[in-house]
Design a protein around this motif. Structure first.
Motif, PDB file in Angstrom:
ATOM      1  N   THR A  23       0.837  -1.197   0.000  1.00  0.00           N
ATOM      2  CA  THR A  23       0.000   0.000   0.000  1.00  0.00           C
ATOM      3  C   THR A  23       0.871   1.245   0.000  1.00  0.00           C
ATOM      4  N   ASP A  24       0.233   2.388  -0.206  1.00  0.00           N
ATOM      5  CA  ASP A  24       0.971   3.648  -0.142  1.00  0.00           C
ATOM      6  C   ASP A  24       1.609   3.838   1.228  1.00  0.00           C
ATOM      7  N   SER A  25       0.875   3.448   2.269  1.00  0.00           N
ATOM      8  CA  SER A  25       1.397   3.593   3.627  1.00  0.00           C
ATOM      9  C   SER A  25       2.631   2.719   3.834  1.00  0.00           C
ATOM     10  N   GLU A  26       2.557   1.471   3.356  1.00  0.00           N
ATOM     11  CA  GLU A  26       3.701   0.574   3.492  1.00  0.00           C
ATOM     12  C   GLU A  26       4.893   1.077   2.691  1.00  0.00           C
ATOM     13  N   SER A  27       4.608   1.598   1.496  1.00  0.00           N
ATOM     14  CA  SER A  27       5.696   2.136   0.676  1.00  0.00           C
ATOM     15  C   SER A  27       6.366   3.319   1.354  1.00  0.00           C
ATOM     16  N   SER A  28       5.585   4.190   1.963  1.00  0.00           N
ATOM     17  CA  SER A  28       6.148   5.349   2.657  1.00  0.00           C
ATOM     18  C   SER A  28       6.996   4.914   3.835  1.00  0.00           C
ATOM     19  N   LEU A  29       6.518   3.895   4.554  1.00  0.00           N
ATOM     20  CA  LEU A  29       7.278   3.396   5.697  1.00  0.00           C
ATOM     21  C   LEU A  29       8.594   2.769   5.237  1.00  0.00           C
ATOM     22  N   TRP A 101      29.455   3.133  24.532  1.00  0.00           N
ATOM     23  CA  TRP A 101      30.550   4.032  24.899  1.00  0.00           C
ATOM     24  C   TRP A 101      30.553   5.176  23.898  1.00  0.00           C
ATOM     25  N   TRP A 102      30.144   6.348  24.389  1.00  0.00           N
ATOM     26  CA  TRP A 102      30.001   7.518  23.524  1.00  0.00           C
ATOM     27  C   TRP A 102      30.406   8.769  24.307  1.00  0.00           C
ATOM     28  N   ASN A 103      31.077   9.673  23.629  1.00  0.00           N
ATOM     29  CA  ASN A 103      31.444  10.955  24.220  1.00  0.00           C
ATOM     30  C   ASN A 103      32.281  10.770  25.495  1.00  0.00           C
ATOM     31  N   ASN A 104      33.198   9.785  25.440  1.00  0.00           N
ATOM     32  CA  ASN A 104      34.157   9.526  26.527  1.00  0.00           C
ATOM     33  C   ASN A 104      33.537   8.939  27.789  1.00  0.00           C
ATOM     34  N   TYR A 105      32.289   8.482  27.714  1.00  0.00           N
ATOM     35  CA  TYR A 105      31.639   7.879  28.881  1.00  0.00           C
ATOM     36  C   TYR A 105      30.851   6.642  28.473  1.00  0.00           C
ATOM     37  N   PRO A 106      30.696   5.682  29.409  1.00  0.00           N
ATOM     38  CA  PRO A 106      29.723   4.615  29.175  1.00  0.00           C
ATOM     39  C   PRO A 106      28.321   5.145  29.481  1.00  0.00           C
ATOM     40  N   TRP A 107      27.337   4.680  28.713  1.00  0.00           N
ATOM     41  CA  TRP A 107      25.924   5.052  28.899  1.00  0.00           C
ATOM     42  C   TRP A 107      25.100   3.786  28.980  1.00  0.00           C
ATOM     43  N   LEU A 108      24.106   3.781  29.860  1.00  0.00           N
ATOM     44  CA  LEU A 108      23.195   2.646  29.985  1.00  0.00           C
ATOM     45  C   LEU A 108      21.963   2.896  29.126  1.00  0.00           C
ATOM     46  N   VAL A 109      21.637   1.921  28.270  1.00  0.00           N
ATOM     47  CA  VAL A 109      20.456   2.050  27.414  1.00  0.00           C
ATOM     48  C   VAL A 109      19.236   1.661  28.241  1.00  0.00           C
ATOM     49  N   SER A 110      18.332   2.612  28.411  1.00  0.00           N
ATOM     50  CA  SER A 110      17.157   2.395  29.251  1.00  0.00           C
ATOM     51  C   SER A 110      15.968   1.970  28.383  1.00  0.00           C
ATOM     52  N   ASN A 111      14.765   2.299  28.806  1.00  0.00           N
ATOM     53  CA  ASN A 111      13.563   1.805  28.141  1.00  0.00           C
ATOM     54  C   ASN A 111      13.402   2.376  26.734  1.00  0.00           C
ATOM     55  N   GLU A 112      12.732   1.611  25.881  1.00  0.00           N
ATOM     56  CA  GLU A 112      12.473   2.034  24.511  1.00  0.00           C
ATOM     57  C   GLU A 112      11.329   3.042  24.479  1.00  0.00           C
ATOM     58  N   ASP A 113      11.492   4.090  23.681  1.00  0.00           N
ATOM     59  CA  ASP A 113      10.450   5.089  23.482  1.00  0.00           C
ATOM     60  C   ASP A 113       9.636   4.741  22.239  1.00  0.00           C
ATOM     61  N   SER A 114       8.418   5.277  22.152  1.00  0.00           N
ATOM     62  CA  SER A 114       7.550   5.020  21.005  1.00  0.00           C
ATOM     63  C   SER A 114       7.777   6.069  19.929  1.00  0.00           C
ATOM     64  N   ASN A 115       7.924   5.608  18.689  1.00  0.00           N
ATOM     65  CA  ASN A 115       8.057   6.509  17.545  1.00  0.00           C
ATOM     66  C   ASN A 115       6.757   6.551  16.759  1.00  0.00           C
ATOM     67  N   ALA A 116       6.373   7.736  16.329  1.00  0.00           N
ATOM     68  CA  ALA A 116       5.169   7.864  15.513  1.00  0.00           C
ATOM     69  C   ALA A 116       5.336   7.121  14.194  1.00  0.00           C
ATOM     70  N   VAL A 117       6.532   7.193  13.613  1.00  0.00           N
ATOM     71  CA  VAL A 117       6.860   6.458  12.393  1.00  0.00           C
ATOM     72  C   VAL A 117       7.839   5.356  12.774  1.00  0.00           C
ATOM     73  N   GLN A 118       7.454   4.113  12.512  1.00  0.00           N
ATOM     74  CA  GLN A 118       8.261   2.973  12.952  1.00  0.00           C
ATOM     75  C   GLN A 118       9.380   2.669  11.953  1.00  0.00           C
ATOM     76  N   ASP A 119      10.215   3.686  11.675  1.00  0.00           N
ATOM     77  CA  ASP A 119      11.324   3.492  10.743  1.00  0.00           C
ATOM     78  C   ASP A 119      12.639   3.216  11.459  1.00  0.00           C
ATOM     79  N   HIS A 120      12.654   3.314  12.781  1.00  0.00           N
ATOM     80  CA  HIS A 120      13.838   2.999  13.578  1.00  0.00           C
ATOM     81  C   HIS A 120      13.403   2.846  15.028  1.00  0.00           C
TER      82      HIS A 120
END
Length: 325
Positions: A23-29, A101-120
Motif C-alpha cells: 500500500t501507499d502507507s507501506e511504501s512510505s514506511l 561508549w560515547w562521548n568519553n563515557y559509558p551510557w546505559l540504554v534504558s527503556n524504549e520510546d515510542s516513535n510515531a513512524v516505525q522506521d527505527h
C-alpha cells in the motif's frame, strides 16, 4: 509530453505496488526505513557516531561490537541531566540493558520510546558516572552504573550506640546479566572509598535493568577501599591473586628482545617515557614490549601501566632491562 511521462511513471509505480501487495502507507514506511538506514550508514549528520556497545545480558563488558547510531537531545520540557535519546536501526542488537561508549563515557540504554513512524528504534540513554567492582568466587567484575541520590529531608546520618553512621541512600541502575543477578539484599559495594549495602532490589520496572536501593554502611578489615573492592560472603578473596588487577609477564626484558604482558580486562597500555622500550602490539588483554638492542640501556627500569575500558587504572609493572649474559 513530460507531464504525460511523469503521470505514466506514477501510474506504473502504483500498479507495481498493487501487484506486490504494497500500500501507499507501506511504501512510505519502507522509504522512511531506507532513508534512516542511509543516514546512519553514510554518516549524513553530525549527530551520527560510531560507537562500541555490549549486547544485553553480556557479563563481560570487554566483549564489544561497533555500530553507527544517532544521538539527540531530549525536549527541553522533559530534559534531565545526563540523559539523551538514542536512535538505532530496526535490526540493531542495541536494546534496553546494553551499554554504549560515547562521548568519553559509558551510557546505559534504558527503556524504549515510542516513535510515531516505525522506521527505527529510539531509547533513552543515561550517562554512567561511576564503575563498581564486584568480586565473586575470586574473579573481579566491573560494571558502569547510573547512580542517583535518594537522601532527602534528613541530615544524612543516624546514631548507633556511640557510633554515628551516615544514612546516605542512593539508587543504582545496572545492566542485568548472570553476574549482576547474583547481587541481592545485603550485597556490599565500595564506591569512592565508601561502603554501600543493597537494601532493596527492583528487577521488573525496567527491561533488562536491575535497580538497587543502597544505604551507606561500615567498612571492615577485608574491604579494599583503595581499589574500591568490598568484601562479600561469596567473594572468596583470601589468598587469591586477582588477575583483573595484576599485570603478568617477565620482570626483566633482554636488550633486542620482545616480551608479552597480559591483564585480562586491560584495554589500554602505556609505557612511561623512555628511550629503550616501546609497545609494538596493544590490544584487549595483552601487549608486546620491545627493547632496543643497545647495551647502554642495561639496568634501566621502566613502568608499564594498564587501564580498563573506562580509563580506570588497573595495575603497573616495573620492567628492568637486562643484558644477554
Amino acid at each position: 509530453m513530460d507531464g504525460d511521462k511523469m503521470n505514466n511513471e506514477v501510474i506504473n509505480r502504483h500498479k507495481r505496488r498493487w501487484y506486490e501487495g504494497e500500500t501507499d502507507s507501506e511504501s512510505s514506511l519502507n522509504q522512511a526505513i531506507e532513508n534512516f538506514n542511509e543516514l546512519l550508514d553514510n554518516k549524513m549528520s553530525p549527530s551520527v557516531h560510531t560507537i562500541e556497545y555490549t549486547k544485553p545480558f553480556e557479563y563481560d563488558t570487554s566483549i564489544r561490537f561497533k555500530e553507527n547510531i544517532l544521538v539527540s537531545d531530549i525536549s527541553r520540557q522533559e530534559q534531565i541531566k545526563d540523559q539523551k535519546l538514542l536512535h538505532v536501526k530496526l535490526n540493531s542488537n542495541i536494546t534496553s540493558g546494553s551499554y554504549i561508549w560515547w562521548n568519553n563515557y559509558p551510557w546505559l540504554v534504558s527503556n524504549e520510546d515510542s516513535n510515531a513512524v516505525q522506521d527505527h528504534k529510539t531509547y533513552t540513554i543515561i550517562k554512567c558516572g561511576v564503575v563498581i567492582n564486584y568480586m565473586y568466587d575470586g574473579t573481579m567484575y566491573s560494571y558502569p552504573i547510573v547512580i542517583s541520590n535518594l537522601t532527602l529531608y534528613a541530615d544524612g546520618s543516624k546514631e548507633l550506640v556511640n557510633l554515628t553512621l551516615s544514612s546516605a541512600k542512593y539508587s543504582i541502575q545496572i545492566s542485568e546479566n548472570d553476574v549482576t543477578n547474583m547481587m541481592d539484599n545485603n550485597t556490599r559495594f565500595a564506591i569512592r572509598g565508601r561502603i554501600f549495602e543493597i537494601s532493596l532490589v527492583d528487577d521488573f520496572t525496567s527491561d533488562n535493568i536491575r535497580t538497587f536501593t543502597v544505604c551507606e554502611s561500615v567498612a571492615n578489615s577485608l574491604d579494599d577501599l583503595d581499589n574500591d573492592i568490598a568484601w562479600n560472603e561469596d567473594s572468596d578473596i583470601e589468598d587469591v591473586v586477582n588477575p583483573y588487577l595484576t599485570i603478568t609477564g617477565n620482570d626483566v626484558i633482554l636488550i633486542g628482545d620482545t616480551t608479552e604482558y597480559t591483564s585480562p580486562n586491560a584495554m589500554e597500555w602505556v609505557l612511561e617515557k623512555n628511550d629503550a622500550l616501546s609497545i609494538v602490539l596493544s590490544e584487549n588483554g595483552r601487549c608486546k614490549v620491545k627493547c632496543k638492542a643497545n647495551s647502554e640501556y642495561i639496568g634501566m627500569e621502566v613502568k608499564l601501566k594498564a587501564y580498563n575500558g573506562f580509563g580506570i587504572f588497573i595495575d603497573e609493572k616495573i620492567i628492568r632491562v637486562g643484558g644477554l649474559f
